[in-house]
Design an enzyme around this catalytic site. Structure first.
Site, short mmCIF file in Angstrom:
data_model
loop_
_atom_site.label_atom_id
_atom_site.label_comp_id
_atom_site.label_asym_id
_atom_site.label_seq_id
_atom_site.Cartn_x
_atom_site.Cartn_y
_atom_site.Cartn_z
N HIS A 66 -1.97 -1.35 -1.90
CA HIS A 66 -0.98 -0.41 -1.88
C HIS A 66 -0.05 -0.65 -3.00
CE1 HIS A 66 1.92 -4.08 -0.92
NE2 HIS A 66 0.76 -4.62 -0.48
N ASP A 169 2.73 -8.54 -5.50
CA ASP A 169 2.55 -7.93 -4.04
C ASP A 169 2.66 -6.43 -4.09
OD1 ASP A 169 1.89 -7.18 -1.72
OD2 ASP A 169 3.02 -8.82 -0.69
N GLU A 200 2.63 0.47 2.76
CA GLU A 200 2.09 -0.94 3.44
C GLU A 200 3.21 -1.56 4.03
OE1 GLU A 200 0.19 -4.68 3.59
OE2 GLU A 200 1.63 -3.92 2.67
N GLU A 201 4.16 -1.92 3.52
CA GLU A 201 4.90 -2.94 3.63
C GLU A 201 6.03 -2.60 4.90
OE1 GLU A 201 4.93 -5.80 2.43
OE2 GLU A 201 4.29 -5.74 0.40
N ASP A 223 -5.56 -6.81 -1.71
CA ASP A 223 -4.18 -7.45 -1.56
C ASP A 223 -4.02 -8.90 -1.86
OD1 ASP A 223 -1.60 -7.14 -0.78
OD2 ASP A 223 -1.93 -6.16 1.06
N HIS A 309 6.37 -12.12 -1.37
CA HIS A 309 7.52 -11.56 -0.90
C HIS A 309 8.88 -12.26 -1.50
CE1 HIS A 309 6.25 -8.91 2.52
NE2 HIS A 309 5.16 -9.02 1.63
#
Length: 337
Positions: A66, A169, A200-201, A223, A309
């Site tokens: 992603h 990420d 995606e998130e 990922d 994150h």
């Protein structure tokens, strides 16, 4: 690393969920000389096909990485010029507090909190962004409702071939797909789809529609995954410098055991350092590929990352490169079923 400069360029690009154009532009330019076909679909996914040799056991492999990153969207401008925001993906309020963010138009800000950050109890609704505005009218000169921002965190080199940056990420996965594509000479026994997904998130949306379009025999999410080898709020066995991760299970998918076995075989035959990955929080694009159409055999290749994150995630260059090596090996694997 094969092309450290490319990964640096990817992590520097802004691409909060739903606003991935800048990231896609970089990837399109890099992929074009190596692609047999390239398509951008209606919601912004980039699908790159590298055809393999024809044969009776030829398969369609879909790698999905992603392009989007977590961030915030402006939902209200207060009378004093503060910007109230909502999550775009999952943000830790404590991690965001007192950090810098940058909007797509280049406007910068600092994240503050209404009261003690401890009292916010991870409620992003208690946060605000200070861009230096003195009133709502002043703020509106620079930022509109619905504008998005991402973290500001420059690339830094750490010891032992480790790096730290914003948006690892999942720009790591995008980098890995590009490097594997460049080293695919078209002699694989499989057609390989390198898919750079959006959103995606916020729910693995991009891989859902691309898997329905491609209908692959195997869908592999590429990922990051959280590390467990330092004091944190998670438990497990993921280790930075433990090798590329072969996903076994997470809350969103139980990976196909034959595909897992094939990837382990590839690692052993090609001296690729690897670790088996199990997490009990989180998920990847493997989930939506797995449930697309009438079902797809799904798996995952993941890079273990500390402080996910956040604006300062940490990863190993060696693990990143091992992921590229596994992508190449599984692309060349001759599946029998």
């Amino acid at each position: 690393m094969r092309e450290e400069g490319l990964l640096k360029k990817l992590v520097a690009a802004h691409g909060v969920s739903g606003f991935e154009k800048a990231v896609r532009k970089i990837i399109e330019e890099e992929a074009a000389p190596y692609a047999d076909e390239m398509t951008v679909d209606a919601i912004g996914n980039l699908i790159v096909l590298k055809k393999g040799r024809d044969g009776a056991d030829k398969k369609k492999l879909m790698f999905a990485a992603h392009m989007d990153e977590i961030g915030f969207m402006v939902k209200k401008i207060e009378s004093d010029g503060r910007l109230k925001v909502c999550n775009m993906g999952w943000n830790w309020a404590g991690s965001a507090y007192n950090e810098r963010v940058e909007f797509q138009n280049g406007i910068s800000g600092v994240v503050g909190c209404e009261g003690w950050i401890e009292d916010a109890k991870n409620d992003v609704g208690k946060l605000f962004i200070d861009i230096g505005a003195t009133s709502a009218e002043d703020a509106a000169k620079y930022v509109k409702l619905g504008d998005v921002c991402g973290y500001f965190g420059p690339w830094i080199d750490l010891q032992n071939d480790r790096i730290s940056s914003r948006s690892l990420d999942n720009r790591i996965g995008c980098y890995q797909l590009l490097e594997a594509l460049k080293e695919n000479d078209g002699n694989c026994p499989n057609d390989v789809y390198y898919v750079f997904t959006v959103q995606e998130e916020v729910g693995c949306r991009g891989s859902q529609v691309t898997a329905e379009r491609i209908r692959p025999d195997f869908g592999i999410a590429v990922d990051i995954t959280p590390a467990h080898d330092y004091p944190c709020d998670l438990q497990g066995s993921n280790t930075v410098d433990g090798g590329t991760g072969i996903k076994i299970c997470d809350p969103s998918v139980i990976c196909d055991e034959d595909l897992v076995a094939a990837m382990e075989e590839c690692c052993k035959n090609n001296s690729i350092k690897y670790q088996r990955e199990v997490i009990d929080k989180g998920g990847t694009d493997a989930s939506s590929m797995n449930l697309s159409h009438q079902g797809v055999k799904a798996g995952g290749i993941v890079t273990v990352v500390r402080y996910p994150h956040a604006q300062c995630s940490v990863a190993s260059k060696n693990d990143i490169e091992a992921g590229v090596d596994l992508m190449k090996a599984i692309s060349a694997y001759r599946f029998k079923d």
